[in-house]
Design a protein around this motif. Structure first.
Motif, PDB file in Angstrom:
ATOM      1  N   PHE A 164       0.834  -1.208   0.000  1.00  0.00           N
ATOM      2  CA  PHE A 164       0.000   0.000   0.000  1.00  0.00           C
ATOM      3  C   PHE A 164       0.868   1.258   0.000  1.00  0.00           C
ATOM      4  N   GLY A 165       0.446   2.242  -0.789  1.00  0.00           N
ATOM      5  CA  GLY A 165       1.192   3.504  -0.839  1.00  0.00           C
ATOM      6  C   GLY A 165       0.322   4.588  -1.434  1.00  0.00           C
ATOM      7  N   PHE A 166       0.959   5.646  -1.938  1.00  0.00           N
ATOM      8  CA  PHE A 166       0.224   6.780  -2.503  1.00  0.00           C
ATOM      9  C   PHE A 166       0.818   7.183  -3.842  1.00  0.00           C
ATOM     10  N   ARG A 167      -0.077   7.556  -4.749  1.00  0.00           N
ATOM     11  CA  ARG A 167       0.370   8.131  -6.022  1.00  0.00           C
ATOM     12  C   ARG A 167       0.371   9.640  -5.823  1.00  0.00           C
ATOM     13  N   CYS A 168       1.528  10.259  -5.896  1.00  0.00           N
ATOM     14  CA  CYS A 168       1.630  11.689  -5.581  1.00  0.00           C
ATOM     15  C   CYS A 168       1.898  12.503  -6.839  1.00  0.00           C
ATOM     16  N   GLY A 169       1.305  13.684  -6.902  1.00  0.00           N
ATOM     17  CA  GLY A 169       1.526  14.591  -8.037  1.00  0.00           C
ATOM     18  C   GLY A 169       2.403  15.756  -7.617  1.00  0.00           C
ATOM     19  N   PHE A 170       3.383  16.098  -8.453  1.00  0.00           N
ATOM     20  CA  PHE A 170       4.332  17.162  -8.119  1.00  0.00           C
ATOM     21  C   PHE A 170       4.427  18.178  -9.263  1.00  0.00           C
ATOM     22  N   LEU A 171       5.021  19.342  -8.955  1.00  0.00           N
ATOM     23  CA  LEU A 171       5.207  20.384  -9.973  1.00  0.00           C
ATOM     24  C   LEU A 171       6.381  20.079 -10.896  1.00  0.00           C
ATOM     25  N   GLY A 172       7.269  19.209 -10.450  1.00  0.00           N
ATOM     26  CA  GLY A 172       8.454  18.880 -11.253  1.00  0.00           C
ATOM     27  C   GLY A 172       9.347  17.962 -10.452  1.00  0.00           C
ATOM     28  N   LEU A 173      10.494  17.605 -11.011  1.00  0.00           N
ATOM     29  CA  LEU A 173      11.376  16.646 -10.340  1.00  0.00           C
ATOM     30  C   LEU A 173      11.961  17.183  -9.046  1.00  0.00           C
ATOM     31  N   LEU A 174      12.356  18.476  -9.031  1.00  0.00           N
ATOM     32  CA  LEU A 174      12.944  19.042  -7.800  1.00  0.00           C
ATOM     33  C   LEU A 174      11.892  19.020  -6.687  1.00  0.00           C
ATOM     34  N   HIS A 175      10.657  19.376  -7.044  1.00  0.00           N
ATOM     35  CA  HIS A 175       9.563  19.376  -6.068  1.00  0.00           C
ATOM     36  C   HIS A 175       9.382  17.961  -5.502  1.00  0.00           C
ATOM     37  N   ALA A 176       9.418  16.938  -6.380  1.00  0.00           N
ATOM     38  CA  ALA A 176       9.253  15.542  -5.951  1.00  0.00           C
ATOM     39  C   ALA A 176      10.367  15.154  -4.975  1.00  0.00           C
ATOM     40  N   GLU A 177      11.589  15.543  -5.326  1.00  0.00           N
ATOM     41  CA  GLU A 177      12.754  15.199  -4.503  1.00  0.00           C
ATOM     42  C   GLU A 177      12.643  15.847  -3.119  1.00  0.00           C
ATOM     43  N   ILE A 178      12.205  17.120  -3.117  1.00  0.00           N
ATOM     44  CA  ILE A 178      12.114  17.859  -1.850  1.00  0.00           C
ATOM     45  C   ILE A 178      11.017  17.282  -0.964  1.00  0.00           C
ATOM     46  N   VAL A 179       9.865  16.945  -1.573  1.00  0.00           N
ATOM     47  CA  VAL A 179       8.760  16.369  -0.787  1.00  0.00           C
ATOM     48  C   VAL A 179       9.209  15.061  -0.147  1.00  0.00           C
ATOM     49  N   GLN A 180       9.887  14.195  -0.942  1.00  0.00           N
ATOM     50  CA  GLN A 180      10.331  12.908  -0.396  1.00  0.00           C
ATOM     51  C   GLN A 180      11.335  13.121   0.747  1.00  0.00           C
ATOM     52  N   GLU A 181      12.246  14.067   0.546  1.00  0.00           N
ATOM     53  CA  GLU A 181      13.263  14.303   1.586  1.00  0.00           C
ATOM     54  C   GLU A 181      12.631  14.872   2.854  1.00  0.00           C
ATOM     55  N   ARG A 182      11.637  15.769   2.676  1.00  0.00           N
ATOM     56  CA  ARG A 182      10.972  16.332   3.864  1.00  0.00           C
ATOM     57  C   ARG A 182      10.186  15.265   4.613  1.00  0.00           C
ATOM     58  N   LEU A 183       9.529  14.361   3.865  1.00  0.00           N
ATOM     59  CA  LEU A 183       8.773  13.283   4.519  1.00  0.00           C
ATOM     60  C   LEU A 183       9.721  12.395   5.337  1.00  0.00           C
ATOM     61  N   GLU A 184      10.885  12.093   4.748  1.00  0.00           N
ATOM     62  CA  GLU A 184      11.818  11.197   5.441  1.00  0.00           C
ATOM     63  C   GLU A 184      12.428  11.867   6.669  1.00  0.00           C
ATOM     64  N   ARG A 185      12.737  13.182   6.543  1.00  0.00           N
ATOM     65  CA  ARG A 185      13.383  13.875   7.655  1.00  0.00           C
ATOM     66  C   ARG A 185      12.424  14.284   8.751  1.00  0.00           C
ATOM     67  N   GLU A 186      11.370  15.019   8.327  1.00  0.00           N
ATOM     68  CA  GLU A 186      10.505  15.637   9.329  1.00  0.00           C
ATOM     69  C   GLU A 186       9.564  14.625   9.984  1.00  0.00           C
ATOM     70  N   PHE A 187       9.284  13.519   9.281  1.00  0.00           N
ATOM     71  CA  PHE A 187       8.320  12.557   9.843  1.00  0.00           C
ATOM     72  C   PHE A 187       8.952  11.187  10.083  1.00  0.00           C
ATOM     73  N   ASP A 188      10.295  11.106   9.888  1.00  0.00           N
ATOM     74  CA  ASP A 188      11.052   9.902  10.208  1.00  0.00           C
ATOM     75  C   ASP A 188      10.479   8.660   9.514  1.00  0.00           C
ATOM     76  N   LEU A 189      10.333   8.747   8.172  1.00  0.00           N
ATOM     77  CA  LEU A 189       9.791   7.617   7.407  1.00  0.00           C
ATOM     78  C   LEU A 189      10.871   7.069   6.467  1.00  0.00           C
ATOM     79  N   ASP A 190      10.771   5.782   6.161  1.00  0.00           N
ATOM     80  CA  ASP A 190      11.642   5.193   5.125  1.00  0.00           C
ATOM     81  C   ASP A 190      10.765   4.925   3.924  1.00  0.00           C
TER      82      ASP A 190
END
Length: 599
Positions: free
Chosen positions: A338-364
């Motif tokens: 199970f997961g989520f299909r996420c929509g982003f404005l571009g590749l940098l936006h996608a990279e930043i969202v993933q990094e923020r999720l991993e850092r700020e919410f401690d997810l792998d």
């Protein structure tokens, strides 16, 4: 008061020293004490400081005493420089009357310098060109000033030479802001018209829209209406931006930049670019140019531990409160759960969202290969949008596939033109224009968006030793000869590895992915075939060889029939194993696919 307000933005290509110049302006206007001062003061996210890029626009109100002895109010709106956040930049520019166009004295004019310059021209702004970083050993301020004149048509003698690092020339910039940028227009008695240029979410006060008043005034207790949704709210507080804090005031008048709170619970109720007006006495029309944020790149995000699914959902919901451009919906994958299909404005936006999720919410998290939105026409005449390659109908039900195209502008020194044109042709680009500007060349191509998504920027930089720069804009959809390539591991399709590619390239990318997977999938007790297929036709195959347990190790000497018996027994066991054998695909396999076809 209105006569002495100056609203301005700083625009530049990525890494031309925008945030450093903003730091010096804060210091020169004594907005921040020496004790509180730190580098990249306006960049609040840890990620922004680490990477040295601005992700979120921020605003600040400053007081400047000019040489004439009068005190002016400066509203500085800092903008992100990356092409992914182009819409945010356009809204920040709509909220000001003038811009500082910063150009690096050693790099010269680059692609996003020009893109942002045209954005400012569209808004009919006063443009103050600043040649920054003149303290660098390789700086050529006079040549760059002449380049600005040649490329952008701004007279070279209007350029201000400065250094954001040493503070040289910053006072000239502040005086130029007072002298050249006009004060805002608007009348306090008119119905209020306020543009939302950004918004943040606060757990206690709800959404705090950042607004620029074009006309009229706003004060606590007033009932306001958000134009696009028609919803009404009662203003609780209004205020202005002090460095690092939100300061409440009695009212906001025409031309002022500030914020308001009105118990708005969802960020979708106050979107960037929307207009706020009075519910009883609304303005004639909203501020033009509003468009809801549209994601252009989609990728799947899955927790490595399936127990974290609910934590990921909560984290995405919290992140969406501060980022209206992020969209997500649940999806399941046989390979990843199970997961989520996420929509982003571009590749940098996608990279930043993933990094923020991993850092700020401690997810792998595991991210699947990003893909663009394709449009499909079925044989029955109906059309649909495809966000995920696994949704593509079977070939017999397909009439045509349309892919998004972009107009790509590349700026490069002359000596790299040949290799860059070769790269663009490889990416199925069609040349539109080629202009020589001094020692630089501007190439304008129309290219499928999917082709420049992954590695194009990196390859452009390595081919040109970092001197070339790019910018792009969406130009619509065109029909293409595209196919869906499925990847089968042990004859089972792995939906998360499927991708859509041009027919001419499908074989080479499929071949490479299959070979990479064969390297990273661990060996089993039986041979594992890995195949790439278009429909029912296999186009590439590699095999992970079987791990052979040495059953004869304990058999020393004796008759050959004993050895044969043991080998036959092993053969039977392997057959049964293959019938029920399942192969675990490790995370490296997904990363291998991300880098395939990009060597």
């Amino acid at each position: 008061m209105q006569e002495r307000i100056r609203n301005f933005s700083i625009i530049a290509h990525v890494d031309h020293g925008k945030s450093t110049l903003a730091d010096r302006i804060l210091q020169m206007t004594k907005a921040v004490s020496e004790r509180e001062m730190r580098e990249q003061f306006l960049d609040s996210l840890e990620l922004e400081r680490e990477r040295g890029i601005t992700i979120k626009a921020s605003a600040v109100r400053l007081f400047y005493e000019s040489k004439s002895g009068q005190t002016y109010i400066f509203n500085l709106i800092d903008t992100p420089g990356h092409v992914d956040f182009g819409y945010e930049v356009s809204r920040a520019l709509a909220a000001v009357e003038g811009v500082l166009l910063v150009v690096d004295a050693s790099q010269g004019v680059e692609a996003q310098t020009i893109a942002n310059f045209y954005l400012a021209l569209e808004h009919d702004h006063t443009i103050i060109p600043v040649i920054n970083k003149i303290d660098l050993p390789g700086a050529q301020p006079l040549e760059v000033a002449l380049e600005v004149e040649e490329v952008l048509g701004i007279p070279a003698d209007e350029c201000i030479f400065a250094s954001g690092k040493t503070g040289q020339g910053v006072e000239d910039i502040l005086e130029a802001i007072v002298a050249r940028i006009p004060p805002p227009s608007g009348h306090p008695e008119n119905p209020p018209q306020a543009l939302i240029f950004d918004s943040i979410y606060d757990a206690y006060q709800g959404v705090i829209p950042y607004v620029r008043l074009m006309d009229g005034s706003l004060r606590p207790g007033q009932t306001i209406r958000v134009w696009s949704t028609g919803q009404t709210f009662t203003i609780d507080k209004v205020g202005v931006f002090r460095p690092g804090a939100l300061e409440p005031v009695a009212q906001l008048g025409p031309g002022e930049v500030g914020w308001l709170t009105a118990a708005i619970r969802e960020i979708g109720q106050a979107q960037v670019g929307d207009t706020v007006t009075s519910a009883q006495n609304p303005c004639q029309a909203p501020y033009p140019g509003f468009q809801p944020a549209k994601p252009v790149v989609f990728a799947g995000l899955y927790p490595t531990d399936t127990q974290d699914y609910n934590r990921l959902r909560e984290a995405l919901e919290k992140l969406k409160l501060n980022d209206a451009a992020l969209s997500f919906e649940p999806e399941t994958s046989e390979a990843l759960g199970f997961g989520f299909r996420c929509g982003f404005l571009g590749l940098l936006h996608a990279e930043i969202v993933q990094e923020r999720l991993e850092r700020e919410f401690d997810l792998d998290l595991i991210s699947t290969a990003p893909s663009v939105i394709y449009r499909v026409r079925r044989t029955d005449g109906s059309e649909l949008e495809i966000h995920n390659p696994s949704e593509l109908p079977s070939p017999d039900k397909l009439e045509a596939i349309f892919e998004p195209y972009v107009r790509l502008t590349v700026y490069t020194p002359e000596e790299y033109v040949g290799s860059i044109m070769q790269l663009l042709q490889e990416k199925r680009g069609k040349m539109q224009h080629m202009n020589y500007i001094g020692k630089r060349v501007e190439l304008i191509y129309e290219v499928p968006f999917g082709e420049i998504l992954y590695d194009f920027h990196d390859r452009l930089k390595s081919l040109s030793r970092g001197y070339a720069s790019m910018d792009y804009e969406q130009i619509g959809y065109r029909e293409g000869d595209l196919v869906k390539v499925s990847i089968l591991v042990n004859e089972e399709p792995v939906d998360a590895l499927a991708f859509i590619a041009h027919r001419d390239k499908a074989y080479s990318i499929g071949r490479e992915i299959v070979d990479k997977l064969a390297e990273v999938i661990p060996r089993q007790q039986f041979a594992v075939p890995i195949q790439a297929a278009i429909g029912g036709k296999i186009i590439a195959r590699a095999t992970v060889k079987a791990l052979r347990k040495d059953v004869l190790a304990k058999c020393y000497g004796g008759d050959v029939t004993r050895k044969k018996k043991l080998l036959e027994k092993q053969k039977e066991g392997k057959k049964r194993m293959k019938a029920i054998g399942k192969v675990d695909v490790p995370q490296e396999a997904f990363l291998a696919v991300l880098s395939a076809g990009r060597e």
